[in-house]
Design a protein around this motif. Sequence first.
Motif, short mmCIF file in Angstrom:
data_model
loop_
_atom_site.label_atom_id
_atom_site.label_comp_id
_atom_site.label_asym_id
_atom_site.label_seq_id
_atom_site.Cartn_x
_atom_site.Cartn_y
_atom_site.Cartn_z
N SER A 35 0.45 -1.22 -0.09
CA SER A 35 0.10 0.05 -0.18
C SER A 35 0.90 1.25 0.01
O SER A 35 1.84 1.40 0.78
CB SER A 35 -0.95 -0.10 1.27
N SER A 36 0.53 2.25 -0.83
CA SER A 36 1.27 3.60 -0.97
C SER A 36 0.76 4.48 0.25
O SER A 36 1.32 5.47 0.58
CB SER A 36 0.81 4.25 -2.29
N ASN A 37 -0.11 4.08 1.07
CA ASN A 37 -0.75 4.83 2.10
C ASN A 37 -0.23 4.26 3.30
O ASN A 37 -0.40 3.19 3.73
CB ASN A 37 -2.42 4.85 2.17
N PHE A 38 0.52 5.05 4.09
CA PHE A 38 1.26 4.63 5.66
C PHE A 38 0.05 4.28 6.78
O PHE A 38 0.14 3.51 7.37
CB PHE A 38 2.17 5.58 6.04
N LYS A 39 -1.06 5.20 6.58
CA LYS A 39 -2.02 4.85 7.49
C LYS A 39 -2.65 3.44 7.57
O LYS A 39 -3.05 2.65 8.47
CB LYS A 39 -3.03 6.03 7.61
N ILE A 40 -2.79 3.06 6.27
CA ILE A 40 -3.34 1.73 5.88
C ILE A 40 -2.25 0.69 6.35
O ILE A 40 -2.67 -0.39 7.09
CB ILE A 40 -3.74 1.50 4.26
N ARG A 41 -1.07 0.84 6.01
CA ARG A 41 -0.02 0.01 6.26
C ARG A 41 -0.05 -0.20 7.94
O ARG A 41 0.23 -1.35 8.50
CB ARG A 41 1.24 0.28 5.74
N ILE A 42 -0.09 0.94 8.84
CA ILE A 42 0.08 0.95 10.06
C ILE A 42 -1.21 -0.01 10.59
O ILE A 42 -1.06 -0.73 11.40
CB ILE A 42 0.03 2.34 10.60
N GLN A 43 -2.46 0.33 10.19
CA GLN A 43 -3.56 -0.39 10.68
C GLN A 43 -3.44 -2.09 10.31
O GLN A 43 -3.79 -2.87 10.86
CB GLN A 43 -4.68 0.11 9.79
N ALA A 44 -2.94 -2.21 9.19
CA ALA A 44 -2.60 -3.62 8.76
C ALA A 44 -1.75 -4.41 9.57
O ALA A 44 -1.74 -5.58 9.99
CB ALA A 44 -1.96 -3.90 7.18
N ALA A 45 -0.42 -3.79 9.95
CA ALA A 45 0.35 -4.22 10.87
C ALA A 45 -0.11 -4.26 12.40
O ALA A 45 0.00 -5.56 12.99
CB ALA A 45 1.67 -3.29 11.12
N ALA A 46 -1.00 -3.47 12.78
CA ALA A 46 -1.74 -3.59 14.02
C ALA A 46 -2.51 -4.73 14.11
O ALA A 46 -2.59 -5.46 15.10
CB ALA A 46 -2.52 -2.20 14.46
N ALA A 47 -3.24 -5.10 13.04
CA ALA A 47 -4.29 -6.13 13.12
C ALA A 47 -3.61 -7.51 12.93
O ALA A 47 -4.03 -8.49 13.63
CB ALA A 47 -5.02 -6.09 11.63
N LEU A 48 -2.37 -7.66 12.49
CA LEU A 48 -1.58 -9.00 12.38
C LEU A 48 -1.02 -9.20 13.84
O LEU A 48 -0.72 -10.48 14.15
CB LEU A 48 -0.41 -8.70 11.43
N ALA A 49 -1.15 -8.25 14.66
CA ALA A 49 -0.45 -8.29 16.10
C ALA A 49 -1.75 -8.84 17.09
O ALA A 49 -1.47 -9.07 18.22
CB ALA A 49 0.26 -6.96 16.54
N VAL A 50 -2.97 -8.63 16.61
CA VAL A 50 -4.05 -8.97 17.43
C VAL A 50 -4.11 -10.32 18.01
O VAL A 50 -4.16 -10.65 19.22
CB VAL A 50 -5.34 -8.53 16.90
N PRO A 51 -4.02 -11.47 17.04
CA PRO A 51 -4.15 -12.79 17.59
C PRO A 51 -3.05 -13.22 18.93
O PRO A 51 -1.82 -12.96 18.55
CB PRO A 51 -3.63 -13.73 16.29
N SER A 52 -3.52 -13.76 19.83
CA SER A 52 -3.02 -13.72 21.02
C SER A 52 -2.04 -15.23 21.16
O SER A 52 -1.04 -15.07 21.93
CB SER A 52 -3.81 -13.85 22.06
N SER A 53 -2.03 -16.02 20.04
CA SER A 53 -1.33 -17.39 20.26
C SER A 53 -0.98 -17.85 18.78
O SER A 53 -1.83 -17.46 17.86
CB SER A 53 -1.81 -18.55 21.13
N PHE A 54 0.19 -18.44 18.67
CA PHE A 54 0.29 -19.23 17.51
C PHE A 54 -0.76 -19.87 16.84
O PHE A 54 -1.01 -19.98 15.63
CB PHE A 54 1.82 -19.77 17.47
N TYR A 55 -1.62 -20.49 17.73
CA TYR A 55 -2.75 -21.16 17.14
C TYR A 55 -3.55 -20.24 16.43
O TYR A 55 -4.44 -20.81 15.49
CB TYR A 55 -3.46 -21.88 18.26
N ASP A 56 -3.99 -19.17 16.77
CA ASP A 56 -4.94 -18.27 16.19
C ASP A 56 -4.49 -17.79 14.78
O ASP A 56 -5.31 -17.57 13.94
CB ASP A 56 -4.94 -17.03 16.86
#
Length: 213
Positions: free
Chosen positions: A55-76
């Motif tokens: 994505s060329s939009n940094f705010k989208i990239r930040i939110q995508a990175a934040a979403a990838l950090a939500v699952p709390s275990s590797f199982y998720d």
Amino acid sequence: MVQAFLSCVTTGNVKVQWNVCHALSNLFLNETLNLQDMDWAPSVFSVLLLLLRDSSNFKIRIQAAAALAVPSSFYDYGNSFSDVIQGLEHILENLGSDQISAPSSFKYRVALEKQLTSTMLHVLSLASSTDHQPLKDFLVKVSISKPSFLEEWFKMLCSSLGESATQPESENNFENQKKQMISKAMRSLIEVYGGGNQQTIAKKFKMLDNSIW
């Protein structure tokens, strides 16, 4: 609903794409979903990695990175766990070569780096919990390369930790949280390398971990 989200990523504008990333973050918080069992989960993780990388939009990239950090275990993360770690490593390693075309994006660069760092530390802290051999092979590969990206990255993170005695209490708390995140990720890697007969690499990370306490 999820298919609608995925469709919006390819057809929607910037605001819609940001909203999709935010919605997926909230979706991941719903523990009753059994995320690892959902047949659409790999597509969701792939889309988030795609947005984070391209994505060329940094705010989208930040939110995508934040979403990838939500699952709390590797199982998720299900079968996508290895792809997420490898994708994040590649993005971090190549972040400096990003072409920033819009001046307004510069102010979001630091925020993106911080979120990427936080997300990477989160997933690495879970790496020792999995027996997925291709992932462990990948972690060894990136640590025996010259120069070792992971080793140099952790050295940079450790050196960025301030002297707590000279900082206000609020900053001390932040530094302690950051230190704990870094240490937890390194200890996870120490387990991975130690269990894979990579004692030399494990020793380097042990020394790094000891140096911040």
